[in-house]
Design a protein around this motif. Structure first.
Motif, short mmCIF file in Angstrom:
data_model
loop_
_atom_site.label_atom_id
_atom_site.label_comp_id
_atom_site.label_asym_id
_atom_site.label_seq_id
_atom_site.Cartn_x
_atom_site.Cartn_y
_atom_site.Cartn_z
N THR A 166 -11.26 -3.50 -3.75
CA THR A 166 -10.08 -2.84 -4.31
C THR A 166 -8.82 -3.59 -3.88
N PRO A 167 -8.02 -4.07 -4.82
CA PRO A 167 -6.82 -4.81 -4.44
C PRO A 167 -5.71 -3.88 -3.98
N PHE A 168 -4.79 -4.44 -3.19
CA PHE A 168 -3.57 -3.71 -2.88
C PHE A 168 -2.69 -3.67 -4.13
N MET A 169 -1.57 -2.99 -4.06
CA MET A 169 -0.72 -2.80 -5.23
C MET A 169 -0.01 -4.10 -5.62
N ASP A 170 0.17 -4.25 -6.92
CA ASP A 170 0.86 -5.41 -7.47
C ASP A 170 1.99 -4.92 -8.36
N PHE A 171 2.82 -5.84 -8.82
CA PHE A 171 3.91 -5.46 -9.72
C PHE A 171 3.35 -4.72 -10.94
N GLY A 172 3.97 -3.59 -11.26
CA GLY A 172 3.53 -2.78 -12.39
C GLY A 172 2.61 -1.64 -12.02
N ASP A 224 0.85 -1.19 0.00
CA ASP A 224 0.00 0.00 0.00
C ASP A 224 0.88 1.24 0.00
N PHE A 225 0.35 2.32 -0.58
CA PHE A 225 1.01 3.62 -0.45
C PHE A 225 0.29 4.39 0.66
N GLU A 226 0.99 5.38 1.22
CA GLU A 226 0.37 6.30 2.17
C GLU A 226 0.87 7.70 1.85
N ALA A 227 -0.03 8.55 1.37
CA ALA A 227 0.32 9.93 1.02
C ALA A 227 0.27 10.80 2.27
N GLU A 228 1.38 11.45 2.57
CA GLU A 228 1.51 12.21 3.80
C GLU A 228 2.31 13.49 3.56
N ILE A 229 2.39 14.30 4.61
CA ILE A 229 3.26 15.48 4.66
C ILE A 229 4.24 15.27 5.80
N ALA A 230 5.44 15.80 5.64
CA ALA A 230 6.43 15.70 6.72
C ALA A 230 7.16 17.01 6.88
N VAL A 231 7.69 17.23 8.07
CA VAL A 231 8.53 18.40 8.32
C VAL A 231 9.94 17.93 8.67
N PHE A 288 8.15 -3.13 11.91
CA PHE A 288 9.51 -3.22 11.39
C PHE A 288 9.47 -3.72 9.95
N GLN A 289 9.24 -5.01 9.73
CA GLN A 289 9.19 -5.53 8.38
C GLN A 289 8.04 -4.95 7.57
N SER A 290 6.98 -4.56 8.25
CA SER A 290 5.79 -4.05 7.56
C SER A 290 5.94 -2.59 7.12
N LYS A 291 7.06 -1.96 7.46
CA LYS A 291 7.31 -0.58 7.05
C LYS A 291 8.65 -0.50 6.32
N PRO A 292 8.67 -0.81 5.01
CA PRO A 292 9.91 -0.71 4.25
C PRO A 292 10.27 0.76 4.00
N SER A 293 11.26 0.99 3.16
CA SER A 293 11.75 2.35 2.93
C SER A 293 10.67 3.26 2.37
N SER A 294 10.63 4.49 2.89
CA SER A 294 9.71 5.52 2.41
C SER A 294 10.40 6.35 1.33
N ALA A 295 9.58 7.14 0.62
CA ALA A 295 10.10 8.11 -0.36
C ALA A 295 9.54 9.49 -0.04
N MET A 344 7.87 18.70 3.22
CA MET A 344 7.93 17.89 2.00
C MET A 344 6.79 16.88 2.03
N LEU A 345 6.59 16.18 0.95
CA LEU A 345 5.58 15.12 0.86
C LEU A 345 6.23 13.77 1.10
N VAL A 346 5.40 12.78 1.44
CA VAL A 346 5.90 11.44 1.77
C VAL A 346 5.02 10.38 1.11
N ASN A 347 5.65 9.31 0.65
CA ASN A 347 4.96 8.05 0.42
C ASN A 347 5.51 7.06 1.44
N ASP A 348 4.73 6.85 2.49
CA ASP A 348 5.12 5.92 3.55
C ASP A 348 4.61 4.53 3.16
N VAL A 349 5.43 3.80 2.43
CA VAL A 349 5.02 2.48 1.94
C VAL A 349 4.71 1.55 3.11
#
Length: 335
Positions: free
Chosen positions: A303-309, A137-144, A188-195, A166-171
């Motif tokens: 609605t499905p979660f995200m898949d490859f592509g 899943d993606f999570e659209a957020e704001i961060a300071v 821990f494992q359920s929160k991989p790298s954010s962008a 800035m904006l965040v995608n907290d995967v």
């Protein structure tokens, strides 16, 4: 003022970006990296502002700016703490996994400490070894981004330590969250790298949209090219950014360059769950919310979660329709 980090080594190269995101100027002679700038913020700020003004006035031509050349503004950070300021979102996702929400969540912020050693590029792939059962899943957020914050700072003072937004995608991996939280020790494992967005901005750049330590503009998410959500980030925000920073600093100081997130931006409708964009609502900033609404309405999510592509795009526009932070645009890709 708008700043970005071009991909360069581990920590990027600092550039100043024009207001319209079309041009940039090398700022590495002032501060080589974003972290270096934050470390010495009061000293470097006047010089960075001078560069920014020259770029916008045309006194300096600069170079063409391409968001695809950017790392996240801080490619890695000493601290990444993500709150859940939109309690409506917390309530919905907890219902989705059959968990009751304590009443204290409305009065005391919820926050977790995320991994900050590797952030994704704003246009980089979301690499996953698998998607089945993981609930990508993606999570659209704001961060300071803060300067140095003293331990025990009050909310009335904490806002003065906010330097950039800035904006965040907290995967999030929804399929892994229940098992991890069931152990009683957090994500821990359920929160991989954010962008984070290609560009970060100083609060004054936002004008009247930044007030009361909240950013009151729609946060726009597209999933595979279709509008998924456009909730207003200033509405239904139970805890403002000053309160979140103060919460994070209750028992420890925060070092310069600490990132504090808002949590998934979420709006209610008539004191109830919001509606999808297709039904005239403002939609959602993550897939988990619409799945919960579908469960409420029809007994099961469709609605499905995200898949490859699958691709997500997260952006925020100013009142004139111009992009403020640039866009996070990422595709889930097989690792």
């Amino acid at each position: 003022m708008k700043l970005a980090s071009l991909k360069h080594g581990r920590d990027g190269k600092l550039v100043v970006v024009s207001r319209d995101l079309s041009r940039m100027a090398d700022a590495s002679a002032i501060a080589p990296t974003m972290q270096a700038a934050i470390d010495d913020w009061d000293a470097v700020l006047p010089r960075l502002r001078g560069l920014y003004e020259s770029l916008n006035s045309g006194a300096m031509e600069g170079e063409a700016f391409d968001e695809a050349d950017c790392a996240s503004p801080l490619p890695r950070a000493y601290q990444w703490a993500d709150g859940s300021a939109y309690v409506n979102h917390v309530e919905l996702v907890r219902k989705a996994r059959g968990a009751e929400m304590p009443a204290s969540f409305w009065t005391d912020p919820l926050m977790y400490q995320g991994g900050s050693d590797t952030f994704l590029d704003p246009r980089g792939d979301i690499l996953m070894p698998q998607t089945e059962g993981w609930g990508v899943d993606f999570e659209a957020e704001i961060a300071v981004i803060t300067g140095d914050v003293p331990m025990g700072v009050g909310a009335e003072e904490a806002g003065n330590h906010i330097k950039l937004l800035m904006l965040v995608n907290d995967v999030s991996l929804r399929g892994l969250i229940p098992g991890e939280l069931g152990k009683g020790f957090g994500f821990f494992q359920s929160k991989p790298s954010s962008a984070f967005s290609p560009v970060c901005v100083t609060p004054d750049e936002l004008g009247d949209a930044w007030s009361g330590n909240k950013l009151s503009l729609p946060l726009i998410s597209h999933l595979n090219g279709d509008m998924f959500g456009k909730p207003d980030a200033g509405i239904d925000m139970t805890f403002d950014f000053a309160q979140l920073v103060a919460h994070a600093a209750k028992s420890r100081p925060l070092g310069a360059g600490a990132i504090v997130g808002s949590g998934t931006v979420s709006n209610k409708l008539n004191d109830g769950p919001g509606k999808p964009v297709s039904e005239g609502g403002v939609g959602y900033s993550c897939i988990a919310e619409i799945r919960m609404i579908e469960t409420i309405d029809a007994g099961a999510p469709t609605t499905p979660f995200m898949d490859f592509g699958d691709t997500v795009r997260i952006e925020m526009m100013d009142a004139a329709g111009a992009s403020i932070f640039g866009a996070i645009e990422q595709t889930v890709t097989k690792a």
